[in-house]
Write a protein that holds these residues in place. Structure first.
Motif, PDB file in Angstrom:
ATOM      1  N   GLY A 373     110.817 -23.537 -34.693  1.00  0.00           N
ATOM      2  CA  GLY A 373     110.033 -22.593 -35.486  1.00  0.00           C
ATOM      3  C   GLY A 373     110.882 -21.657 -36.321  1.00  0.00           C
ATOM      4  N   LYS A 374     112.190 -21.913 -36.361  1.00  0.00           N
ATOM      5  CA  LYS A 374     113.142 -21.108 -37.138  1.00  0.00           C
ATOM      6  C   LYS A 374     113.189 -19.652 -36.676  1.00  0.00           C
ATOM      7  N   GLY A 375     113.005 -19.463 -35.372  1.00  0.00           N
ATOM      8  CA  GLY A 375     113.090 -18.113 -34.819  1.00  0.00           C
ATOM      9  C   GLY A 375     114.434 -17.806 -34.197  1.00  0.00           C
ATOM     10  N   GLY A 376     115.364 -18.766 -34.230  1.00  0.00           N
ATOM     11  CA  GLY A 376     116.680 -18.547 -33.643  1.00  0.00           C
ATOM     12  C   GLY A 376     117.777 -18.522 -34.698  1.00  0.00           C
ATOM     13  N   LYS A 377     118.763 -17.682 -34.471  1.00  0.00           N
ATOM     14  CA  LYS A 377     119.889 -17.596 -35.405  1.00  0.00           C
ATOM     15  C   LYS A 377     121.202 -17.701 -34.646  1.00  0.00           C
ATOM     16  N   VAL A 378     122.176 -18.298 -35.307  1.00  0.00           N
ATOM     17  CA  VAL A 378     123.556 -18.314 -34.813  1.00  0.00           C
ATOM     18  C   VAL A 378     124.404 -17.619 -35.864  1.00  0.00           C
ATOM     19  N   ASN A 379     125.057 -16.527 -35.451  1.00  0.00           N
ATOM     20  CA  ASN A 379     125.847 -15.718 -36.394  1.00  0.00           C
ATOM     21  C   ASN A 379     125.027 -15.337 -37.636  1.00  0.00           C
ATOM     22  N   ASP A 380     123.787 -14.889 -37.371  1.00  0.00           N
ATOM     23  CA  ASP A 380     122.868 -14.383 -38.401  1.00  0.00           C
ATOM     24  C   ASP A 380     122.351 -15.451 -39.360  1.00  0.00           C
ATOM     25  N   SER A 381     122.616 -16.734 -39.069  1.00  0.00           N
ATOM     26  CA  SER A 381     122.086 -17.819 -39.896  1.00  0.00           C
ATOM     27  C   SER A 381     121.035 -18.595 -39.105  1.00  0.00           C
ATOM     28  N   ILE A 382     119.881 -18.843 -39.740  1.00  0.00           N
ATOM     29  CA  ILE A 382     118.803 -19.567 -39.063  1.00  0.00           C
ATOM     30  C   ILE A 382     119.274 -20.975 -38.712  1.00  0.00           C
ATOM     31  N   ILE A 383     118.883 -21.396 -37.514  1.00  0.00           N
ATOM     32  CA  ILE A 383     119.218 -22.748 -37.078  1.00  0.00           C
ATOM     33  C   ILE A 383     117.905 -23.464 -36.770  1.00  0.00           C
ATOM     34  N   ASP A 384     117.731 -24.695 -37.282  1.00  0.00           N
ATOM     35  CA  ASP A 384     116.456 -25.393 -37.072  1.00  0.00           C
ATOM     36  C   ASP A 384     116.615 -26.722 -36.349  1.00  0.00           C
ATOM     37  N   ASP A 385     117.823 -27.008 -35.894  1.00  0.00           N
ATOM     38  CA  ASP A 385     118.070 -28.240 -35.144  1.00  0.00           C
ATOM     39  C   ASP A 385     118.451 -27.860 -33.717  1.00  0.00           C
ATOM     40  N   GLU A 386     117.520 -28.115 -32.778  1.00  0.00           N
ATOM     41  CA  GLU A 386     117.787 -27.676 -31.400  1.00  0.00           C
ATOM     42  C   GLU A 386     118.916 -28.445 -30.740  1.00  0.00           C
ATOM     43  N   LEU A 387     119.307 -29.570 -31.340  1.00  0.00           N
ATOM     44  CA  LEU A 387     120.380 -30.376 -30.753  1.00  0.00           C
ATOM     45  C   LEU A 387     121.734 -30.138 -31.430  1.00  0.00           C
ATOM     46  N   LYS A 388     121.759 -29.273 -32.422  1.00  0.00           N
ATOM     47  CA  LYS A 388     123.028 -28.958 -33.088  1.00  0.00           C
ATOM     48  C   LYS A 388     124.037 -28.460 -32.055  1.00  0.00           C
ATOM     49  N   MET A 389     125.247 -29.003 -32.095  1.00  0.00           N
ATOM     50  CA  MET A 389     126.262 -28.618 -31.117  1.00  0.00           C
ATOM     51  C   MET A 389     126.931 -27.307 -31.539  1.00  0.00           C
ATOM     52  N   ILE A 390     126.903 -26.328 -30.622  1.00  0.00           N
ATOM     53  CA  ILE A 390     127.570 -25.042 -30.844  1.00  0.00           C
ATOM     54  C   ILE A 390     128.906 -25.090 -30.114  1.00  0.00           C
ATOM     55  N   SER A 391     129.975 -24.798 -30.841  1.00  0.00           N
ATOM     56  CA  SER A 391     131.305 -24.975 -30.246  1.00  0.00           C
ATOM     57  C   SER A 391     132.237 -23.859 -30.695  1.00  0.00           C
ATOM     58  N   ASN A 392     133.529 -24.044 -30.372  1.00  0.00           N
ATOM     59  CA  ASN A 392     134.549 -23.068 -30.765  1.00  0.00           C
ATOM     60  C   ASN A 392     134.598 -22.865 -32.278  1.00  0.00           C
ATOM     61  N   HIS A 393     134.149 -23.858 -33.027  1.00  0.00           N
ATOM     62  CA  HIS A 393     134.155 -23.751 -34.495  1.00  0.00           C
ATOM     63  C   HIS A 393     133.207 -22.651 -34.975  1.00  0.00           C
ATOM     64  N   ASP A 394     132.248 -22.257 -34.107  1.00  0.00           N
ATOM     65  CA  ASP A 394     131.274 -21.227 -34.484  1.00  0.00           C
ATOM     66  C   ASP A 394     131.740 -19.821 -34.112  1.00  0.00           C
ATOM     67  N   LEU A 395     132.899 -19.712 -33.465  1.00  0.00           N
ATOM     68  CA  LEU A 395     133.412 -18.386 -33.106  1.00  0.00           C
ATOM     69  C   LEU A 395     133.759 -17.600 -34.361  1.00  0.00           C
ATOM     70  N   ALA A 396     133.273 -16.364 -34.423  1.00  0.00           N
ATOM     71  CA  ALA A 396     133.585 -15.496 -35.565  1.00  0.00           C
ATOM     72  C   ALA A 396     134.996 -14.945 -35.413  1.00  0.00           C
ATOM     73  N   ASP A 397     135.397 -14.122 -36.358  1.00  0.00           N
ATOM     74  CA  ASP A 397     136.760 -13.568 -36.342  1.00  0.00           C
ATOM     75  C   ASP A 397     137.031 -12.774 -35.079  1.00  0.00           C
ATOM     76  N   ASP A 398     135.968 -12.144 -34.520  1.00  0.00           N
ATOM     77  CA  ASP A 398     136.167 -11.339 -33.301  1.00  0.00           C
ATOM     78  C   ASP A 398     135.994 -12.180 -32.032  1.00  0.00           C
TER      79      ASP A 398
END
Length: 417
Positions: A373-398
Motif C-alpha cells: 500500500g506504499k505505507g513503508g519507507k526505507v531512508n525516506d523513500s517509498i518502497i513498494d516491493d515487499e521482497l526487495k532485499m535490504i542490505s548493507n548497501h542501504d546503510l546511510a552515511d551514519d
C-alpha cells in the motif's frame, strides 16, 4: 453547587476531573477544614500502567498539591480475582509470582508523580493482599455478606452489561465488588481514609464501600469519580493500533510516548492540557485558541509537559529535538528508537517485509500489506516491493537504515557485530 470553598474541588472541577460525588457539600466543607486522606486502587495485571491510568494518577497528584494525603492502593489481592468493570470477558488468572513482579515494577511510576514519606500530606502505598490473603471465608461472609444484596449487585453496570451481552461472569469476579468495598473499610480503619476515587465505571463499587463504612463503623465516607476518558473520535485512552502507551520507558521509549501526545486530535488539545499537565488555566486557554497549523505548537507543548512529568525534563527535551530533526529537518535523528540486527544478516540481505516485521513488531501479513500500500519507507523513500532485499548497501552515511511507517513512526536499523 457550582462554587466550592476547598482548593481541591475548585482545581479538579475547572480542569475537568469531576464527574460524580457523594454528598459534595459535606466533602467540600471537610476538605476546606482538614487534610483529606483519599485513595485510588490499581490492579497489577501488567508490568506497567499505561496512559489509561494517567488520569487517576494526576488526580492523586492534584489531591496532594492542594494539601491532602494520597493513598495508592496496590491490588495485590484483588488482582487475583479480576475486576469485571468494563470487561467483556474474564481476565486470565495470574500467579502470585507474576502479580508481585508486576507490583514491584508499577511502584516506581508513582514516585514520579507523588511525594512519599511520613509528613501529613505525604503519599503512602499499601497492598490489599496484606489483609485479603488471610481472610477466613465463613467469618467474612457472616460479617459482611448481609450488607450486600444480589438484587442490587445485579443492577450495577459492571454486572448488567456483561449479562446483557451474554458473556459469562464467574462467581470469582462477582466477589470483586465486595472485596473492593472491604478495602475501603480497611483503609478507613488503618489510615483514616475518608474518600475513594476512581473512574465513572467504578461508581457502583465505590458506593458499596461508602455504604459499608456507614453500616459497620458508622463513618461518613465519600466517593468521587472522573469521566470516562476517550478522545474526541471515541478512541479509548491508553491504547493505539500499534499497542499500549506504557508509562514505563522500558516498554515504550520516551520518544514514542512524546509522539503519542504530539499526535493528539485538535479537538482534544484543551482537555488534555487541563487533565495531564500543570500549566495554568489562562495559558491553556491561550494554547487551545490556536487553530490550523498553529495548533501543532500547542500539541508540542502538551507532549513536552506530559513527557516531562512521566520521564523527566531531559527525556522531553531530547524527544522534542528528535522530532524536530526527523520531521521538520527531514533528517535522520540518531535519537530515534533503534532496532539492532547482526551485520552478517544485513550483508546477505533481508526481505523488506521481514525487516519491517522485526523492527516494528508486527505480523508478516501486516508488513506485506503496508509495503504493497506504499505505507513503508526505507531512508525516506517509498518502497513498494515487499521482497526487495535490504542490505548493507542501504546503510546511510551514519551507518544506519531508517525505516518509516507513514509520517509518524520511525525506527533506525543498527548493524551490530
Amino acid at each position: 453547587m457550582n462554587e466550592y470553598t476547598s482548593d481541591f474541588l475548585k482545581e479538579i472541577t475547572r480542569r475537568g476531573f469531576f464527574h460524580q460525588c457523594t454528598d459534595i457539600e459535606a466533602l467540600d466543607q471537610k476538605a476546606s477544614r482538614q487534610i483529606i486522606p483519599a485513595y485510588i486502587g490499581f490492579d497489577c495485571t501488567a508490568e506497567s500502567l499505561h496512559v489509561g491510568s494517567l488520569l487517576p494518577i494526576m488526580l492523586l497528584r492534584w489531591l496532594q498539591r492542594t494539601g491532602h494525603k494520597p493513598i495508592v492502593l496496590m491490588g495485590g489481592g484483588t488482582t487475583k480475582v479480576g475486576d469485571p468493570s468494563g470487561k467483556d470477558e474474564s481476565r486470565p488468572l495470574l500467579t502470585d509470582e507474576v502479580i508481585n513482579k508486576n507490583l514491584d515494577s508499577i511502584k516506581k511510576i508513582f514516585s514520579k508523580y507523588l511525594k512519599f514519606g511520613n509528613a501529613p500530606t505525604d503519599a503512602i502505598m499499601v497492598n490489599n493482599d496484606d489483609w485479603l490473603k488471610n481472610l477466613d471465608y465463613i467469618d467474612f461472609l457472616r460479617e459482611y455478606g448481609p450488607h450486600f444484596t444480589i438484587n442490587r449487585m445485579l443492577a450495577f453496570d459492571s454486572v448488567k452489561l456483561r449479562l446483557e451481552r451474554e458473556q459469562p461472569l464467574s462467581f470469582l469476579e462477582f466477589n470483586y465488588m465486595i472485596l473492593q468495598a472491604y478495602d475501603f473499610l480497611e483503609l478507613s480503619r488503618r489510615s483514616n481514609c475518608v474518600m475513594q476515587m476512581g473512574g465513572s465505571d467504578q461508581w457502583g463499587n465505590i458506593i458499596n464501600g461508602v455504604e459499608l463504612g456507614r453500616r459497620i463503623d458508622g463513618k461518613q465516607l465519600f466517593g468521587l469519580t472522573t469521566p470516562l476518558m476517550t478522545s474526541s473520535s471515541g478512541a479509548k485512552m491508553g491504547k493505539t493500533a500499534e499497542g499500549a502507551i506504557w508509562l514505563d520507558n522500558k516498554l515504550l521509549p520516551a520518544y514514542d510516548f512524546w509522539q503519542y501526545w504530539r499526535n493528539t486530535e485538535d479537538e482534544d488539545i484543551g482537555k488534555f492540557l487541563r487533565l495531564f499537565t500543570e500549566l495554568p488555566i489562562k495559558e491553556i486557554e491561550s494554547l487551545e485558541k490556536l487553530k490550523g497549523a498553529n495548533a501543532n505548537e500547542a500539541k508540542k507543548v502538551l507532549a513536552n509537559e506530559v513527557t516531562k512529568l512521566c520521564h523527566g525534563q531531559d527525556a522531553a527535551t531530547l524527544s522534542a529535538k528528535t522530532a524536530m530533526e526527523t520531521f521538520e529537518g527531514f533528517g535522520t535523528s540518531q535519537d530515534l528508537p533503534a532496532f539492532k540486527i547482526h551485520k552478517n544478516k544485513l550483508q546477505s540481505g533481508i526481505p523488506a517485509f521481514e525487516l519491517f516485521k522485526l523492527a516494528f513488531d508486527i505480523s508478516g501479513g501486516e508488513a506485506r500489506r503496508l509495503i504493497k500500500g506504499k505505507g513503508g519507507k526505507v531512508n525516506d523513500s517509498i518502497i513498494d516491493d515487499e521482497l526487495k532485499m535490504i542490505s548493507n548497501h542501504d546503510l546511510a552515511d551514519d551507518r544506519v537504515i531508517k525505516l518509516s511507517i507513514g509520517k509518524k513512526r520511525h525506527i533506525l536499523i543498527r548493524p551490530i557485530d
